[in-house]
Design a protein around this motif. Structure first.
Motif, PDB file in Angstrom:
ATOM      1  N   LYS A 154       0.850  -1.192   0.000  1.00 40.06           N
ATOM      2  CA  LYS A 154       0.000   0.000   0.000  1.00 40.06           C
ATOM      3  C   LYS A 154       0.883   1.238   0.000  1.00 40.06           C
ATOM      4  CE  LYS A 154      -2.723  -1.953   3.483  1.00 40.06           C
ATOM      5  NZ  LYS A 154      -3.595  -1.761   4.634  1.00 40.06           N
ATOM      6  N   GLU A 211      -6.645   3.417   6.254  1.00 43.20           N
ATOM      7  CA  GLU A 211      -6.868   1.994   5.968  1.00 43.20           C
ATOM      8  C   GLU A 211      -8.024   1.824   4.977  1.00 43.20           C
ATOM      9  OE1 GLU A 211      -6.448  -2.120   6.043  1.00 43.20           O
ATOM     10  OE2 GLU A 211      -5.100  -0.645   6.949  1.00 43.20           O
ATOM     11  N   ASP A 260      -1.118   2.966   3.784  1.00 39.73           N
ATOM     12  CA  ASP A 260      -0.389   2.807   5.037  1.00 39.73           C
ATOM     13  C   ASP A 260      -0.093   4.205   5.564  1.00 39.73           C
ATOM     14  OD1 ASP A 260      -0.238   0.069   5.387  1.00 39.73           O
ATOM     15  OD2 ASP A 260       1.633  -0.134   4.280  1.00 39.73           O
TER      16      ASP A 260
END
Length: 148
Positions: A3, A42, A47
């Motif tokens: 991410k 999230e 992240d």
């Protein structure tokens, strides 16, 4: 696939949120903001790292450390917004998209708060929406990251 990483960097006196001038900055603590931001990051597939310091050099180090590592920075530089060429230089060197956040509307406050050194390096600024500004900044940053 990893991410994208977003850094949220907070400057001086933000550790006092919820105690210091709640009529200006609200009743939420910085920990409350971090919790809400982490959940929202999230949900956006990001992240997140969350930092706060009363020391300008710490902010410079975190911003510089974003280069080549983070997809974006949300910066609430607090009072350093109005004084720090060092933060501007670090943002320019980091070459990472930045969204500037302020809890209060800095343009409705004392004149010395109207100028932001950070703005020259920021893609945009969100101010005056209290702690919700961090959520708005995450939305904006997620969109910018997706478009890049």
């Amino acid at each position: 696939m990893a991410k994208p990483l977003v850094l949220i960097v907070n400057g001086p006196n933000l550790n006092m949120l919820g105690k210091r001038q709640p009529e200006v900055y609200g009743h939420q603590t910085l920990a409350d903001i971090e919790t809400a931001a982490a959940a929202h990051a999230e949900s956006l597939g990001l992240d997140m790292e969350f930092h706060q310091s009363n020391h300008e050099g710490d902010l410079v180090d975190w911003i510089q450390g974003a280069r080549g590592r983070a997809a974006g920075i949300i910066l609430n530089a607090g009072a350093f917004t109005h004084t720090s060429v060092a933060l501007l230089d670090a943002l320019m060197a980091a070459e990472v998209v930045c969204v500037e956040v302020h809890l209060s509307n800095i343009h409705q406050r004392e004149e010395f708060r109207h100028h932001s050194f950070v703005s020259k390096a920021a893609k945009g600024m969100i101010c005056g929406f209290g702690s919700h500004g961090y959520i708005l900044a995450l939305d904006a940053l997620a969109r910018l990251i997706k478009e890049s």
